[in-house]
Enzyme design. Structure first.
Site, PDB file in Angstrom:
ATOM      1  N   ARG A  34      11.089  -6.016   4.619  1.00 55.14           N
ATOM      2  CA  ARG A  34      10.847  -4.572   4.451  1.00 55.14           C
ATOM      3  C   ARG A  34      11.784  -3.754   5.339  1.00 55.14           C
ATOM      4  O   ARG A  34      12.017  -4.067   6.498  1.00 55.14           O
ATOM      5  CB  ARG A  34       9.397  -4.263   4.823  1.00 55.14           C
ATOM      6  CG  ARG A  34       9.095  -2.780   4.841  1.00 55.14           C
ATOM      7  CD  ARG A  34       7.642  -2.496   4.644  1.00 55.14           C
ATOM      8  NE  ARG A  34       6.789  -2.985   5.715  1.00 55.14           N
ATOM      9  CZ  ARG A  34       5.460  -2.970   5.651  1.00 55.14           C
ATOM     10  NH1 ARG A  34       4.846  -2.529   4.579  1.00 55.14           N
ATOM     11  NH2 ARG A  34       4.746  -3.422   6.657  1.00 55.14           N
ATOM     12  N   ARG A  72      10.806  -1.861  11.026  1.00 57.76           N
ATOM     13  CA  ARG A  72       9.749  -1.501  11.984  1.00 57.76           C
ATOM     14  C   ARG A  72       9.628  -2.590  13.037  1.00 57.76           C
ATOM     15  O   ARG A  72       9.683  -3.777  12.701  1.00 57.76           O
ATOM     16  CB  ARG A  72       8.409  -1.398  11.251  1.00 57.76           C
ATOM     17  CG  ARG A  72       8.187  -0.096  10.566  1.00 57.76           C
ATOM     18  CD  ARG A  72       7.003  -0.148   9.618  1.00 57.76           C
ATOM     19  NE  ARG A  72       5.778  -0.713  10.182  1.00 57.76           N
ATOM     20  CZ  ARG A  72       4.608  -0.718   9.530  1.00 57.76           C
ATOM     21  NH1 ARG A  72       4.512  -0.210   8.327  1.00 57.76           N
ATOM     22  NH2 ARG A  72       3.535  -1.236  10.097  1.00 57.76           N
ATOM     23  N   LYS A 106       0.830  -1.219   0.000  1.00 56.58           N
ATOM     24  CA  LYS A 106       0.000   0.000   0.000  1.00 56.58           C
ATOM     25  C   LYS A 106       0.858   1.261   0.000  1.00 56.58           C
ATOM     26  O   LYS A 106       0.630   2.178  -0.775  1.00 56.58           O
ATOM     27  CB  LYS A 106      -0.939   0.021   1.223  1.00 56.58           C
ATOM     28  CG  LYS A 106      -1.997  -1.056   1.217  1.00 56.58           C
ATOM     29  CD  LYS A 106      -3.054  -0.823   2.279  1.00 56.58           C
ATOM     30  CE  LYS A 106      -2.520  -0.930   3.702  1.00 56.58           C
ATOM     31  NZ  LYS A 106      -2.022  -2.273   4.056  1.00 56.58           N
ATOM     32  N   ARG A 121      -1.043  -8.969  13.387  1.00 51.97           N
ATOM     33  CA  ARG A 121      -1.545  -7.967  12.432  1.00 51.97           C
ATOM     34  C   ARG A 121      -2.405  -8.620  11.346  1.00 51.97           C
ATOM     35  O   ARG A 121      -3.405  -8.063  10.915  1.00 51.97           O
ATOM     36  CB  ARG A 121      -0.364  -7.206  11.798  1.00 51.97           C
ATOM     37  CG  ARG A 121       0.280  -6.252  12.797  1.00 51.97           C
ATOM     38  CD  ARG A 121       1.600  -5.720  12.306  1.00 51.97           C
ATOM     39  NE  ARG A 121       1.474  -4.936  11.094  1.00 51.97           N
ATOM     40  CZ  ARG A 121       2.497  -4.707  10.244  1.00 51.97           C
ATOM     41  NH1 ARG A 121       3.678  -5.218  10.480  1.00 51.97           N
ATOM     42  NH2 ARG A 121       2.306  -3.965   9.196  1.00 51.97           N
ATOM     43  N   ARG A 165      -9.880   1.010   8.480  1.00 50.06           N
ATOM     44  CA  ARG A 165      -9.482  -0.379   8.724  1.00 50.06           C
ATOM     45  C   ARG A 165     -10.558  -1.131   9.487  1.00 50.06           C
ATOM     46  O   ARG A 165     -10.358  -2.310   9.807  1.00 50.06           O
ATOM     47  CB  ARG A 165      -8.188  -0.398   9.542  1.00 50.06           C
ATOM     48  CG  ARG A 165      -6.934  -0.638   8.701  1.00 50.06           C
ATOM     49  CD  ARG A 165      -5.782  -0.510   9.641  1.00 50.06           C
ATOM     50  NE  ARG A 165      -4.616  -1.235   9.281  1.00 50.06           N
ATOM     51  CZ  ARG A 165      -3.492  -0.646   8.830  1.00 50.06           C
ATOM     52  NH1 ARG A 165      -3.449   0.638   8.613  1.00 50.06           N
ATOM     53  NH2 ARG A 165      -2.434  -1.361   8.605  1.00 50.06           N
TER      54      ARG A 165
HETATM   55  P1  AMP Z   1       0.565   0.566   8.804  1.00 51.44           P
HETATM   56  O1  AMP Z   1       1.777   1.413   8.672  1.00 51.44           O
HETATM   57  O2  AMP Z   1      -0.565   1.044   7.937  1.00 51.44           O
HETATM   58  O3  AMP Z   1       0.835  -0.905   8.629  1.00 51.44           O
HETATM   59  O4  AMP Z   1       0.057   0.742  10.315  1.00 51.44           O
HETATM   60  C1  AMP Z   1       0.872   0.376  11.422  1.00 51.44           C
HETATM   61  C2  AMP Z   1       0.028   0.230  12.676  1.00 51.44           C
HETATM   62  O5  AMP Z   1      -0.586   1.494  12.980  1.00 51.44           O
HETATM   63  C3  AMP Z   1      -1.118  -0.756  12.586  1.00 51.44           C
HETATM   64  O6  AMP Z   1      -0.720  -2.095  12.828  1.00 51.44           O
HETATM   65  C4  AMP Z   1      -2.036  -0.222  13.681  1.00 51.44           C
HETATM   66  O7  AMP Z   1      -1.561  -0.568  14.977  1.00 51.44           O
HETATM   67  C5  AMP Z   1      -1.889   1.286  13.504  1.00 51.44           C
HETATM   68  N1  AMP Z   1      -2.882   1.797  12.524  1.00 51.44           N
HETATM   69  C6  AMP Z   1      -2.628   2.358  11.311  1.00 51.44           C
HETATM   70  N2  AMP Z   1      -3.759   2.719  10.691  1.00 51.44           N
HETATM   71  C7  AMP Z   1      -4.777   2.387  11.535  1.00 51.44           C
HETATM   72  C8  AMP Z   1      -6.192   2.487  11.475  1.00 51.44           C
HETATM   73  N3  AMP Z   1      -6.826   3.003  10.413  1.00 51.44           N
HETATM   74  N4  AMP Z   1      -6.899   2.035  12.547  1.00 51.44           N
HETATM   75  C9  AMP Z   1      -6.302   1.527  13.632  1.00 51.44           C
HETATM   76  N5  AMP Z   1      -4.962   1.382  13.752  1.00 51.44           N
HETATM   77  C10 AMP Z   1      -4.204   1.800  12.716  1.00 51.44           C
END
Ligand code: AMP
Length: 212
Positions: free
Chosen positions: A123, A156, A13, A167, A88
């Site tokens: 990654r 990360r 993404k 996740r 999400r």
């Molecule tokens: P990402 O970088 O999009 O993979 O997001 C990393 C982490 O941030 C996720 O595993 C969640 O803990 C939190 N997170 C990001 N976007 C959301 C969302 N829309 N709702 C809830 N938690 C989020």
């Protein structure tokens, strides 16, 4: 153009979002990036989010929704935006509707589940500009150094194996139902994200060029 980008962790993404916002001249809103920035700066929002991110869980809807509402109200979003990693959950999607945001499309990157864990474990991100690399499929020219800005690359914490499984469970339980939600509204467009970055980008452009 107002779009949301759906897809499991590791689908690509972030990589595709960067290309999309450049081509269509829209703002990039990544909730994950906003949380990570707050975490780095140790803001109250960042410290709250950390409790969940470290466990591979979603941050509660009320916190996330308010953060996105504030971000969408900023000037650079007037000409359109791409929401990357939001919504999400169904609650988040309904909240976006409730504030009157009319989306052009919900673009879902579809990737074979077996590929996700491998993509995530390889990654690496840049600490300075957040550019994303993959040690196997898109390695940096110099080990540990960002091609874009020379910053330091890191993994990360939540990309480590113990958190990735949680996740993926969160994704299946809470985020996957959004495909039905947006399909019912006629907004869902699914693209194959199994191939190379370039192949996926072509698939994405083929869909989004319609909304220019
Ligand atoms: P990402 O970088 O999009 O993979 O997001 C990393 C982490 O941030 C996720 O595993 C969640 O803990 C939190 N997170 C990001 N976007 C959301 C969302 N829309 N709702 C809830 N938690 C989020």
């Amino acid at each position: 153009m107002k779009i949301v980008l759906l897809g499991p962790p590791g689908a690509g993404k972030g990589t595709q979002a960067s290309k999309i916002v450049e081509r269509y001249g829209i703002a990039h809103i990544s909730t994950g990036d906003i949380f990570r920035k707050n975490l780095k700066e140790e803001t109250p929002l960042g410290l709250k989010a950390k409790e969940y991110m470290d466990k591979g869980l979603l941050v509660p809807d009320d916190v996330t929704v308010q953060m996105v509402k504030d971000r969408i109200a900023e000037d650079d979003c007037k000409g359109g935006y791409m929401l990357d990693g939001f919504p999400r959950t169904i609650v988040q999607a309904e909240a976006l509707e409730a504030i009157g945001e009319k989306l052009d499309c919900a673009l879902d990157l579809v990737v074979d589940y077996d590929k996700l864990t491998e993509r995530i474990s390889n990654r690496r991100l840049c600490r300075s500009c957040q550019a994303s690399f993959n040690l196997k499929y898109h390695p940096p020219k110099k080990e540990g150094i960002c091609d874009e800005c020379g910053g330091e690359l890191y993994q990360r914490d939540d990309d480590k194996a113990e958190t990735v499984a949680a996740r993926l469970v969160e994704y299946k339980e809470k985020t996957l139902p959004l495909t039905d939600f947006y399909s019912a509204k006629g907004l869902l467009r699914q693209v194959n994200g199994d191939g190379t970055i370039e192949e996926t980008t072509e698939n994405v452009y083929a869909v989004l060029d319609e909304f220019r």
